[in-house]
Enzyme design. Sequence first.
Site, PDB file in Angstrom:
ATOM      1  N   ASP A 188     -49.515-115.541 -90.906  1.00 46.90           N
ATOM      2  CA  ASP A 188     -49.369-114.132 -90.296  1.00 46.90           C
ATOM      3  C   ASP A 188     -50.819-113.606 -89.895  1.00 46.90           C
ATOM      4  OD1 ASP A 188     -46.889-111.904 -90.528  1.00 46.90           O
ATOM      5  OD2 ASP A 188     -48.704-111.302 -90.148  1.00 46.90           O
TER       6      ASP A 188
ATOM      7  N   TYR B 135     -40.283-107.304 -73.492  1.00 52.27           N
ATOM      8  CA  TYR B 135     -39.771-107.726 -74.589  1.00 52.27           C
ATOM      9  C   TYR B 135     -38.510-108.494 -74.313  1.00 52.27           C
ATOM     10  CZ  TYR B 135     -38.101-107.963 -79.383  1.00 52.27           C
ATOM     11  OH  TYR B 135     -37.412-108.504 -80.711  1.00 52.27           O
TER      12      TYR B 135
ATOM     13  N   SER C   9     -44.018-110.041 -93.177  1.00 51.63           N
ATOM     14  CA  SER C   9     -43.283-109.023 -93.031  1.00 51.63           C
ATOM     15  C   SER C   9     -41.795-109.256 -92.643  1.00 51.63           C
ATOM     16  CB  SER C   9     -43.866-107.822 -92.056  1.00 51.63           C
ATOM     17  OG  SER C   9     -43.004-106.744 -91.826  1.00 51.63           O
TER      18      SER C   9
END
Length: 264
Positions: free
Chosen positions: A48, A170, A27
């Site tokens: 992935d 994050y 992606s």
Amino acid sequence: MPDETAQNAPALFDLTGRVALVTGAGSGIGQRIAVGLAQCGADVALLDRRTDGGVADTARAVEAAGRAALTLEADVTSQDALTEAVARTQAKLGPLTLALNAAGIANAAPAEDMPEEQYQTLMDINMKGVWLSCRAEARAMIEHGQGGSIVNIASMSGVIVNRGLEQVHYNASKAGVIHMTKSMAMEWVGRGIRVNSISPGYTATPMNTRPEMVHQTKLFEEQTPMGRMAAVDEMIGPAVFLLSNAASYCTGVDLLVDGGFCCW
Ligand code: NAP
């Protein structure tokens, strides 16, 4: 006086005959960079955790560029899975000399309320997962002795705090990726392995283009000096540059690709 022995400049970006491993290849940024590497001549292993067909789409695009693809379902939080993925890559494609680590997740919650598990899961993927990926890749590069080039996808969130986004984990994970990249670059500088990072600004990937993000996306565009988000394809050039011989004297660099965001 021009040096006639110098390499032809466009050839500096040529990846023909090289073998690359891309994490997060199902992606977004990893997917597009994987195809870009194939278009520059590399055979590409596509890793992935997704099983929704994204990696198969990437493989088709790599093969359409005339290069070999290998799909690998694995989780970057598992050292064993990464070691096996690198072994399979080398068995099928040859010695691994290029790696692009893009697997990552994003979510948000106020710092004072965020459950510890939410923090830890993100850290395990975004930061520890990059370290584990680099280790598996570098071990192979050290063993075969040809050296290599590794690029980690960090974020401008590792440099600035995104206005309005409550994502302490994050932001910290991406600051960690930038500094881990420099640390590994120095540890492996004598082994012929370069390690650099790319810090994208707001980029139009599934992470940012969900319908519930429409309002947020407008704000991102207004806050960016260039007045727009990056197209995913705009990460290909920086990745090819840092992975290729064009960046042969670059190691430990964090390349901000942010439409000018960090200047303001
Ligand atoms: P994306 O479209 O969601 O792609 C990330 C891919 O990584 C997904 O296929 C995802 O699978 C996979 N992944 C997540 N955790 C994994 C794991 N533990 N093991 C293996 N694969 C895993 O997101 P993107 O926007 O392209 O992001 C790619 C990287 O760029 C991330 O590191 C992100 O933090 C960074 N970045 C993005 C932006 C942006 O604006 N988009 C800006 C700066 C930095 P799942 O869908 O199952 O999670």
